[in-house]
Design an enzyme around this catalytic site. Structure first.
Site, PDB file in Angstrom:
ATOM      1  CB  SER A   1      -0.915   0.009   1.230  1.00  0.00           C
ATOM      2  OG  SER A   1      -0.153   0.161   2.425  1.00  0.00           O
TER       3      SER A   1
ATOM      4  CG  LEU B   1       0.934   1.083   7.471  1.00  0.00           C
ATOM      5  CD1 LEU B   1      -0.158   1.696   6.598  1.00  0.00           C
ATOM      6  CD2 LEU B   1       0.405   0.814   8.878  1.00  0.00           C
TER       7      LEU B   1
ATOM      8  CB  ILE C   1       7.217  -0.582   8.766  1.00  0.00           C
ATOM      9  CG1 ILE C   1       6.475  -1.272   9.920  1.00  0.00           C
ATOM     10  CG2 ILE C   1       7.014   0.924   8.809  1.00  0.00           C
ATOM     11  CD1 ILE C   1       4.958  -1.133   9.878  1.00  0.00           C
ATOM     12  CE  LYS C   2       5.722   0.686   0.194  1.00  0.00           C
ATOM     13  NZ  LYS C   2       4.743   0.840  -0.919  1.00  0.00           N
ATOM     14  CB  ILE C   3      11.668   2.903   5.826  1.00  0.00           C
ATOM     15  CG1 ILE C   3      11.036   2.690   7.202  1.00  0.00           C
ATOM     16  CG2 ILE C   3      12.749   3.980   5.906  1.00  0.00           C
ATOM     17  CD1 ILE C   3      12.036   2.271   8.272  1.00  0.00           C
TER      18      ILE C   3
END
Length: 366
Positions: free
Chosen positions: A47, A112, A143-145
């Site tokens: 996403s 996310l 977790i998207k970084i």
């Protein structure tokens, strides 16, 4: 006669994982996401702010939850993440059986993203990554970084703390290399602290179609038509060669011996943006083992209908290198291109995110 599902065959025949670059409540409530898992072999979900903006702003599916959160907070950003976390949890629960197929959780991840407003802020990115990881509370979340220079340390810190990370907004080879080593350093720190590394997972999301969209007009100006539409694919193949070198090194082997998994390359931005090209080209030309391709729903459906199953990623890597060398000879600096695309990418995520927050604000205003 049984019809072959071409999307499902990508993993069965070529060992590449297809993830869906889309999420909303309707696709889960209707059973369509489960259908994609069962029939198309979709093995994960990604996403981003634009996807959530479309989901929340263009439907009433979230209105009740938005209004119910007013008693807790009037901050639109806090409300958004409460909505997003719930969606991510529900999607992660759908994919948990697939995650559990293998002890190490090779697939079944749902991603996310931290706020795009923090893309150049290491401290805030790290803090939010920790907070989201704890709040979602699912072992199969990433977790998207962003892979920006300031956030490389965030990646290392998060990995060292056992947080699964999807590194986003990668456009160049030097940037990709830095991201891969940030992952390795995080694992090394974790191992040195006596903590397990077998269940820490990460992907490096290399963005494709935006490269061709920017470079093609430059090639036209320089009278290099033979390279049009070739730069993104060539960059991806060069990145895969780099991946193979990094994750076969003696430094990596120390971690592998303790159960670490390589940070897989993920092909992102795979919806074709140029009608002159095949709408499935960013799938077909990059099918290869041990990698991930995250695709928009429309692209997935197109490949199911008329895609060509072929092992494109490992085909003719020498040509890819020659293409990139030719660009350098012609004065086209791909690292400068990558930096420009990174900056543009940050803004492209900021705009829908701010629009999303305004939409939530409008819904909670009396």
């Amino acid at each position: 006669m049984t019809t072959i599902n071409k999307v499902k065959q990508i993993h069965e025949d070529f060992k590449q994982s297809i993830w869906l670059d889309f999420i909303d409540r309707d696709i889960m409530r209707s059973g369509n996401l489960q259908k994609l898992i069962d029939e198309d072999g979709v093995r994960g979900v990604t996403s981003n702010p634009a996807i959530f903006e479309q989901a929340i702003s263009s439907s009433s599916d979230y209105d009740t939850d938005i209004l119910s959160n007013i008693t807790v907070t009037s901050d639109p950003e806090e409300i958004f993440y409460k909505l997003a976390v719930r969606d991510i949890q529900n999607a992660a629960d759908l994919f948990e059986p697939l995650y559990n197929e293998q002890v190490n959780g090779a697939d079944g991840y749902v991603s996310l993203e931290v706020s795009p407003l923090y893309a150049l802020d290491e401290r805030k990115t790290t803090e939010q990554a920790r907070a989201l990881w704890l709040e979602v509370d699912r072992k199969n979340v990433m977790i998207k970084i962003p892979g920006t220079r300031p956030c490389l340390k965030s990646i290392t810190t998060a990995i060292s703390e056992g947080i699964n990370i999807n590194v986003t907004l990668i456009f160049g080879l030097k940037q990709y290399e830095a991201v891969a080593f940030a992952y390795i350093e995080g694992l090394e720190q974790r191992l040195a602290a006596g903590q397990e590394i077998t269940r820490v997972a990460s992907v490096a999301s290399f963005f494709l179609s935006r490269i061709d969209l920017l470079v093609d007009p430059i090639l036209e100006e320089k009278n290099l038509p033979e390279l049009k539409g070739q730069v993104a694919i060539s960059s991806a193949k060069a990145a895969f060669a780099l991946y193979q070198r990094i994750f076969s090194s003696s430094r990596w082997q120390v971690l592998a011996d303790s159960g670490a998994k390589p940070q897989r390359l993920l092909w992102a931005s795979t919806g074709n943006k140029n009608p002159a090209y095949r709408d499935t080209r960013y799938i077909e030309e990059l099918i290869g083992p041990g990698t991930v391709n995250t695709v928009p729903l429309s692209t997935l459906e197109a490949f199911r209908d008329h895609g060509q199953l072929q092992a494109g990623l490992e085909n003719n890597p020498e040509k890819a290198i020659r293409n990139l060398e030719r660009l350098a000879q012609e004065g086209i600096e791909m690292e400068e291109i990558a930096l420009q695309l990174e900056q543009e990418g940050i803004e492209k995520f900021k705009a829908p995110y701010q629009k999303l927050l305004l939409s939530i604000t409008d819904k909670i205003m009396p």
